[in-house]
Design an enzyme around this catalytic site. Structure first.
Site, PDB file in Angstrom:
ATOM      1  N   TYR A 141     -33.651  21.511 -70.644  1.00  0.00           N
ATOM      2  CA  TYR A 141     -34.500  21.192 -72.173  1.00  0.00           C
ATOM      3  C   TYR A 141     -33.469  21.230 -73.143  1.00  0.00           C
ATOM      4  O   TYR A 141     -33.743  20.668 -74.322  1.00  0.00           O
ATOM      5  CB  TYR A 141     -35.430  22.390 -72.016  1.00  0.00           C
ATOM      6  CG  TYR A 141     -36.599  22.137 -70.902  1.00  0.00           C
ATOM      7  CD1 TYR A 141     -36.312  21.321 -69.783  1.00  0.00           C
ATOM      8  CD2 TYR A 141     -37.739  22.785 -71.184  1.00  0.00           C
ATOM      9  CE1 TYR A 141     -37.358  21.134 -68.609  1.00  0.00           C
ATOM     10  CE2 TYR A 141     -38.629  22.742 -70.017  1.00  0.00           C
ATOM     11  CZ  TYR A 141     -38.361  21.983 -68.697  1.00  0.00           C
ATOM     12  OH  TYR A 141     -39.305  21.711 -67.729  1.00  0.00           O
ATOM     13  N   LYS A 191     -31.479  26.400 -56.758  1.00  0.00           N
ATOM     14  CA  LYS A 191     -31.276  25.408 -55.913  1.00  0.00           C
ATOM     15  C   LYS A 191     -29.694  25.389 -55.719  1.00  0.00           C
ATOM     16  O   LYS A 191     -29.487  24.341 -55.834  1.00  0.00           O
ATOM     17  CB  LYS A 191     -31.939  23.924 -56.591  1.00  0.00           C
ATOM     18  CG  LYS A 191     -31.879  22.826 -55.728  1.00  0.00           C
ATOM     19  CD  LYS A 191     -33.000  22.980 -54.655  1.00  0.00           C
ATOM     20  CE  LYS A 191     -33.111  21.824 -53.683  1.00  0.00           C
ATOM     21  NZ  LYS A 191     -33.693  21.921 -52.499  1.00  0.00           N
ATOM     22  N   ASP A 223     -37.748  24.901 -54.062  1.00  0.00           N
ATOM     23  CA  ASP A 223     -38.696  24.037 -53.129  1.00  0.00           C
ATOM     24  C   ASP A 223     -39.573  25.127 -52.408  1.00  0.00           C
ATOM     25  O   ASP A 223     -40.689  25.037 -52.137  1.00  0.00           O
ATOM     26  CB  ASP A 223     -38.115  23.092 -52.442  1.00  0.00           C
ATOM     27  CG  ASP A 223     -36.820  23.587 -51.708  1.00  0.00           C
ATOM     28  OD1 ASP A 223     -36.342  24.418 -52.023  1.00  0.00           O
ATOM     29  OD2 ASP A 223     -36.302  22.509 -50.890  1.00  0.00           O
ATOM     30  N   ASP A 247     -40.649  26.734 -65.599  1.00  0.00           N
ATOM     31  CA  ASP A 247     -41.822  25.760 -66.300  1.00  0.00           C
ATOM     32  C   ASP A 247     -42.715  25.201 -65.378  1.00  0.00           C
ATOM     33  O   ASP A 247     -43.858  25.350 -65.239  1.00  0.00           O
ATOM     34  CB  ASP A 247     -41.157  24.573 -67.068  1.00  0.00           C
ATOM     35  CG  ASP A 247     -42.111  23.618 -67.922  1.00  0.00           C
ATOM     36  OD1 ASP A 247     -43.258  24.501 -68.272  1.00  0.00           O
ATOM     37  OD2 ASP A 247     -41.791  22.501 -68.305  1.00  0.00           O
ATOM     38  N   ASP A 251     -46.668  26.853 -64.189  1.00  0.00           N
ATOM     39  CA  ASP A 251     -48.128  25.964 -63.875  1.00  0.00           C
ATOM     40  C   ASP A 251     -48.537  26.459 -62.424  1.00  0.00           C
ATOM     41  O   ASP A 251     -49.846  26.468 -62.372  1.00  0.00           O
ATOM     42  CB  ASP A 251     -47.953  24.388 -64.177  1.00  0.00           C
ATOM     43  CG  ASP A 251     -48.100  24.054 -65.584  1.00  0.00           C
ATOM     44  OD1 ASP A 251     -47.794  24.814 -66.455  1.00  0.00           O
ATOM     45  OD2 ASP A 251     -48.462  23.081 -65.720  1.00  0.00           O
TER      46      ASP A 251
HETATM   47  C1  IPM Z   1     -44.488  25.532 -71.581  1.00  0.00           C
HETATM   48  C2  IPM Z   1     -44.579  23.961 -72.066  1.00  0.00           C
HETATM   49  C3  IPM Z   1     -43.544  23.732 -72.817  1.00  0.00           C
HETATM   50  C4  IPM Z   1     -42.403  23.528 -72.044  1.00  0.00           C
HETATM   51  C5  IPM Z   1     -43.661  22.143 -73.356  1.00  0.00           C
HETATM   52  C6  IPM Z   1     -44.696  21.665 -73.937  1.00  0.00           C
HETATM   53  C7  IPM Z   1     -42.205  21.576 -73.977  1.00  0.00           C
HETATM   54  O1  IPM Z   1     -45.107  23.249 -70.627  1.00  0.00           O
HETATM   55  O2  IPM Z   1     -44.512  26.136 -72.353  1.00  0.00           O
HETATM   56  O3  IPM Z   1     -44.515  25.794 -70.358  1.00  0.00           O
HETATM   57  O4  IPM Z   1     -41.868  22.945 -70.980  1.00  0.00           O
HETATM   58  O5  IPM Z   1     -41.548  25.002 -72.057  1.00  0.00           O
HETATM   59 MG    MG Z   2     -45.123  24.242 -69.174  1.00  0.00          MG
END
Ligand code: IPM
Ligand code: MG
Length: 357
Positions: A141, A191, A223, A247, A251
């Site tokens: 990133y 990885k 993975d 990230d 989720d």
């Molecule tokens: C998070 C979000 C951010 C990230 C995005 C909005 C840039 O997905 O905080 O997890 O990828 O860090």
């Molecule tokens: Mg995120």
């Protein structure tokens, strides 16, 4: 007195942040503290007004505060802007970098009241309590990215992924300490069977483990980890991983808690820490009073814990959330198995009531 910079941002950010402020005000009232809130623009909201997603005044305010409370940033209408003006790359990433927030803590805890709200089986997720420590200021990133033309008339896009020993060691140290204060288990995710940064990651973490003999260290490929998280999530205590893997995995891990609307976060490492829900600006439900404010409310509990050093008050918020969920109140994202439907504001009110009781 604690000075809090408040950055609601875009989409549901402007709906959930006031609910977290209400919770802090209830804490102030009950325990006799003082919070001073100063609002500033960030993301698309800042771009619309000032032409830049991260105005200097916003950054200055953050640096002069004790903590930052962020809602969410981004909306589809900004997706076509040049990349440096987009809320994600133009505001959120530089904010994290400027404040040196290299450690992102995302606790994935299943509140008992939500056992039936998850799409996953109760016997799999019951008792889940995982802390994901995500590296936040390095990796893909933050690497250079560019495009070139190719002779066949197409293009080639490149994103550079790099990590230094120093960056790996400081996040790993943080994770070892966190694991030592919890159940003593650390799983480092990489990885290393394919990429070089991951091999350095694994070597560095393995070396550091010698300083933490009381912590049981394991390594797992990313993975496999994504599979293990839904196969048997209770095997995990603390997970440490690089920026992009963290990230993605958080989720996924949020589903263990019933909804991504339950996942708070604290970003720390510099002078001023930042607290934000792990979810985004949810343009699909923005402005409809449907957003779950609990991730943001739980983020200010983390603020009380890490910035204000007010552990009792942090627990008072977490207990209030537990009470409200046990009583059956649900925003739409938590309605999988029914309950009493409430709006964003009503959920905030219920939490305040439970804090003040
Ligand atoms: C998070 C979000 C951010 C990230 C995005 C909005 C840039 O997905 O905080 O997890 O990828 O860090
Ligand atoms: Mg995120």
């Amino acid at each position: 007195m604690f000075k809090i910079a408040v950055l609601p941002g875009d989409g549901i950010g402007v709906e959930i942040v006031p609910e977290a402020i209400k919770a802090l005000e209830a804490i102030a009232q009950k325990y006799g503290h003082e919070f001073q809130f100063t609002e500033a623009l960030v993301g698309g909201a800042a771009y619309d007004t000032t032409g830049t997603p991260l105005p200097v005044e916003t950054l200055d305010l953050c640096k002069a505060s004790d903590a930052v409370l962020l809602g969410a940033i981004g909306a589809p209408k900004y997706d076509t802007l040049p990349v440096h003006l987009r809320p994600e790359v133009g505001a959120l990433l530089p904010l994290r970098k400027e404040l040196q927030l290299f450690a992102n803590l995302r606790p994935c805890i299943l509140f008992p009241g939500l056992l039936a709200a998850s799409t996953l089986k109760e016997e799999v997720i019951s008792g889940v309590d995982i802390l994901v420590v995500r590296e936040l200021t390095g990796g893909l990133y933050f690497g250079d990215r560019f495009r070139e033309a190719t002779p066949d008339g197409g293009q080639k896009a490149t994103d550079i992924l790099s990590y230094s020993t120093y960056e790996i060691e400081r996040i790993a140290r943080f994770a070892f300490e966190a694991a030592g204060a919890r159940r003593g288990k650390l799983c480092s995710v990489d990885k290393a069977n394919v990429i070089e940064t991951s091999r350095l990651w694994r070597e560095t973490v393995t070396e550091l483990a010698k300083e933490y003999p009381q912590v049981e260290l394991t390594h797992m490929y990313v993975d496999n980890c994504s599979m293990q998280l839904i196969r048997n999530p209770r095997q995990f205590d603390v997970i440490v991983t690089e920026n992009m893997f963290g990230d993605i995995l958080t989720d996924e891990a949020s589903m263990l808690t019933g909804s991504i609307g339950m996942l708070p976060s604290a970003s720390i490492g510099g002078q001023v820490s930042l607290y934000e829900p792990s979810h985004g600006s949810a343009p699909d439900i923005a402005g409809q009073k449907k957003a779950n404010p609990l991730a943001t409310i739980l983020s200010v509990a983390m603020m009380l814990r890490y910035t204000c050093k007010l552990e009792n008050e942090a627990q008072a918020i977490e207990n209030a959330v537990r009470t409200v969920l046990a009583a059956g109140y649900r925003t739409p994202d938590l309605m999988e198995q029914g309950g009493t439907p409430v709006s964003t504001v009503e959920m905030g009110d219920k939490v305040v009531e439970a804090i003040l009781k």
